[in-house]
Design a protein around this motif. Structure first.
Motif, mmCIF file in Angstrom:
data_model
loop_
_atom_site.group_PDB
_atom_site.id
_atom_site.type_symbol
_atom_site.label_atom_id
_atom_site.label_comp_id
_atom_site.label_asym_id
_atom_site.label_seq_id
_atom_site.Cartn_x
_atom_site.Cartn_y
_atom_site.Cartn_z
ATOM 1 N N MET A 1 -92.756 55.647 20.621
ATOM 2 C CA MET A 1 -91.338 55.356 20.446
ATOM 3 C C MET A 1 -90.577 55.888 21.655
ATOM 4 O O MET A 1 -90.785 57.020 22.077
ATOM 5 N N LYS A 2 -89.674 55.088 22.183
ATOM 6 C CA LYS A 2 -88.820 55.489 23.298
ATOM 7 C C LYS A 2 -87.380 55.542 22.816
ATOM 8 O O LYS A 2 -86.971 54.742 21.984
ATOM 9 N N GLN A 3 -86.652 56.522 23.358
ATOM 10 C CA GLN A 3 -85.229 56.611 23.035
ATOM 11 C C GLN A 3 -84.472 57.259 24.180
ATOM 12 O O GLN A 3 -85.036 58.005 24.965
ATOM 13 N N ARG A 4 -83.188 56.961 24.240
ATOM 14 C CA ARG A 4 -82.324 57.556 25.262
ATOM 15 C C ARG A 4 -81.670 58.803 24.660
ATOM 16 O O ARG A 4 -81.205 58.767 23.518
ATOM 17 N N VAL A 5 -81.664 59.889 25.427
ATOM 18 C CA VAL A 5 -81.068 61.137 24.945
ATOM 19 C C VAL A 5 -80.156 61.728 26.014
ATOM 20 O O VAL A 5 -80.373 61.550 27.208
ATOM 21 N N LYS A 6 -79.138 62.410 25.555
ATOM 22 C CA LYS A 6 -78.270 63.171 26.460
ATOM 23 C C LYS A 6 -79.030 64.429 26.843
ATOM 24 O O LYS A 6 -79.648 65.063 26.002
ATOM 25 N N ASN A 7 -79.002 64.798 28.115
ATOM 26 C CA ASN A 7 -79.813 65.941 28.518
ATOM 27 C C ASN A 7 -79.068 67.010 29.302
ATOM 28 O O ASN A 7 -79.654 68.009 29.666
ATOM 29 N N ILE A 8 -77.794 66.820 29.560
ATOM 30 C CA ILE A 8 -77.039 67.849 30.282
ATOM 31 C C ILE A 8 -75.972 68.401 29.348
ATOM 32 O O ILE A 8 -75.065 67.696 28.918
ATOM 33 N N TYR A 9 -76.095 69.687 29.022
ATOM 34 C CA TYR A 9 -75.242 70.359 28.043
ATOM 35 C C TYR A 9 -74.407 71.403 28.774
ATOM 36 O O TYR A 9 -74.941 72.168 29.583
ATOM 37 N N TYR A 10 -73.122 71.417 28.513
ATOM 38 C CA TYR A 10 -72.222 72.367 29.160
ATOM 39 C C TYR A 10 -71.509 73.227 28.124
ATOM 40 O O TYR A 10 -71.217 72.764 27.023
ATOM 41 N N LEU A 11 -71.200 74.443 28.543
ATOM 42 C CA LEU A 11 -70.333 75.322 27.767
ATOM 43 C C LEU A 11 -69.188 75.707 28.693
ATOM 44 O O LEU A 11 -69.390 76.406 29.686
ATOM 45 N N ALA A 12 -67.999 75.228 28.380
ATOM 46 C CA ALA A 12 -66.810 75.578 29.154
ATOM 47 C C ALA A 12 -66.095 76.707 28.420
ATOM 48 O O ALA A 12 -65.944 76.669 27.198
ATOM 49 N N LYS A 13 -65.673 77.717 29.169
ATOM 50 C CA LYS A 13 -65.026 78.880 28.568
ATOM 51 C C LYS A 13 -63.717 79.157 29.293
ATOM 52 O O LYS A 13 -63.681 79.188 30.521
ATOM 53 N N ALA A 14 -62.656 79.344 28.517
ATOM 54 C CA ALA A 14 -61.350 79.687 29.085
ATOM 55 C C ALA A 14 -60.814 80.912 28.361
ATOM 56 O O ALA A 14 -60.649 80.892 27.142
ATOM 57 N N GLN A 15 -60.589 81.979 29.108
ATOM 58 C CA GLN A 15 -59.994 83.183 28.537
ATOM 59 C C GLN A 15 -58.513 83.157 28.884
ATOM 60 O O GLN A 15 -58.152 83.052 30.056
ATOM 61 N N VAL A 16 -57.666 83.222 27.868
ATOM 62 C CA VAL A 16 -56.235 83.016 28.053
ATOM 63 C C VAL A 16 -55.461 84.263 27.644
ATOM 64 O O VAL A 16 -55.532 84.693 26.488
ATOM 65 N N THR A 17 -54.731 84.826 28.594
ATOM 66 C CA THR A 17 -53.823 85.933 28.323
ATOM 67 C C THR A 17 -52.493 85.306 27.936
ATOM 68 O O THR A 17 -51.828 84.674 28.762
ATOM 69 N N LEU A 18 -52.117 85.435 26.688
ATOM 70 C CA LEU A 18 -51.008 84.669 26.131
ATOM 71 C C LEU A 18 -49.646 85.006 26.735
ATOM 72 O O LEU A 18 -48.789 84.136 26.836
ATOM 73 N N LYS A 19 -49.433 86.240 27.168
ATOM 74 C CA LYS A 19 -48.118 86.589 27.729
ATOM 75 C C LYS A 19 -47.863 85.888 29.060
ATOM 76 O O LYS A 19 -46.733 85.788 29.505
ATOM 77 N N GLU A 20 -48.921 85.356 29.701
ATOM 78 C CA GLU A 20 -48.759 84.678 30.986
ATOM 79 C C GLU A 20 -48.438 83.187 30.844
ATOM 80 O O GLU A 20 -48.193 82.514 31.836
ATOM 81 N N LEU A 21 -48.443 82.671 29.624
ATOM 82 C CA LEU A 21 -48.159 81.258 29.413
ATOM 83 C C LEU A 21 -46.692 80.957 29.680
ATOM 84 O O LEU A 21 -45.819 81.730 29.320
ATOM 85 N N LYS A 22 -46.434 79.804 30.298
ATOM 86 C CA LYS A 22 -45.071 79.417 30.630
ATOM 87 C C LYS A 22 -44.409 78.583 29.530
ATOM 88 O O LYS A 22 -43.202 78.412 29.521
ATOM 89 N N SER A 23 -45.223 78.061 28.608
ATOM 90 C CA SER A 23 -44.670 77.295 27.493
ATOM 91 C C SER A 23 -45.561 77.492 26.272
ATOM 92 O O SER A 23 -46.532 78.238 26.327
ATOM 93 N N LYS A 24 -45.267 76.785 25.192
ATOM 94 C CA LYS A 24 -46.069 76.944 23.978
ATOM 95 C C LYS A 24 -47.253 75.989 23.929
ATOM 96 O O LYS A 24 -48.018 75.988 22.975
ATOM 97 N N ILE A 25 -47.436 75.155 24.972
ATOM 98 C CA ILE A 25 -48.593 74.266 25.070
ATOM 99 C C ILE A 25 -49.391 74.642 26.313
ATOM 100 O O ILE A 25 -48.833 74.821 27.392
ATOM 101 N N TYR A 26 -50.715 74.771 26.138
ATOM 102 C CA TYR A 26 -51.588 75.167 27.244
ATOM 103 C C TYR A 26 -52.785 74.231 27.303
ATOM 104 O O TYR A 26 -53.428 73.975 26.283
#
Length: 124
Positions: A1-26
């Motif tokens: 049996m042959k099948q197509r699979v996704k093979n590149i997995y990423y983990l994106a990480k963002a650490q956010v210091t809330l007092k530095e935000l300029k608005s309520k949407i980031y």
């Protein structure tokens, strides 16, 4: 049996210091076109000051879904919030954080795990 699979997995990480935000949407994490989003986790490292609730959204082009991954997440205590929504982006997108009001303190970490659109052919 042959099948197509996704093979590149990423983990994106963002650490956010809330007092530095300029608005309520980031804009926390950018996603490529065709990304298969498997999980999103928000960890409250320091409870937020002023803001108490958070919506996890998805912005794709001009379309914006304010609560695509979660709504009214509690920011008043240290905790982890995990989204159970699994989706894909046809165009590139951005994971957004929208607070009930502009925070004046606190810190959160956003982790987004996703597969890139590339595929390989496997045989079993």
């Amino acid at each position: 049996m042959k099948q197509r699979v996704k093979n590149i997995y990423y983990l994106a990480k963002a650490q956010v210091t809330l007092k530095e935000l300029k608005s309520k949407i980031y804009e926390a994490v950018a996603l490529p076109a065709g990304a298969e989003i498997m999980s999103i986790d928000v960890e409250v490292l320091e409870p937020a000051v002023t803001a108490t609730k958070l919506d996890l959204g998805l912005k794709v082009g001009k379309d914006y879904s304010k609560e695509a991954f979660g709504n009214d997440l509690n920011l008043s205590a240290k905790a982890n919030h995990k989204s159970s929504v699994v989706t894909s982006t046809k165009l590139g997108g951005v994971v957004t954080l929208e607070f009930d009001q502009k925070p004046t303190g606190g810190e959160v970490v956003v982790r987004v795990a996703y597969f890139c659109p590339s595929e390989i052919l496997t045989e079993f």
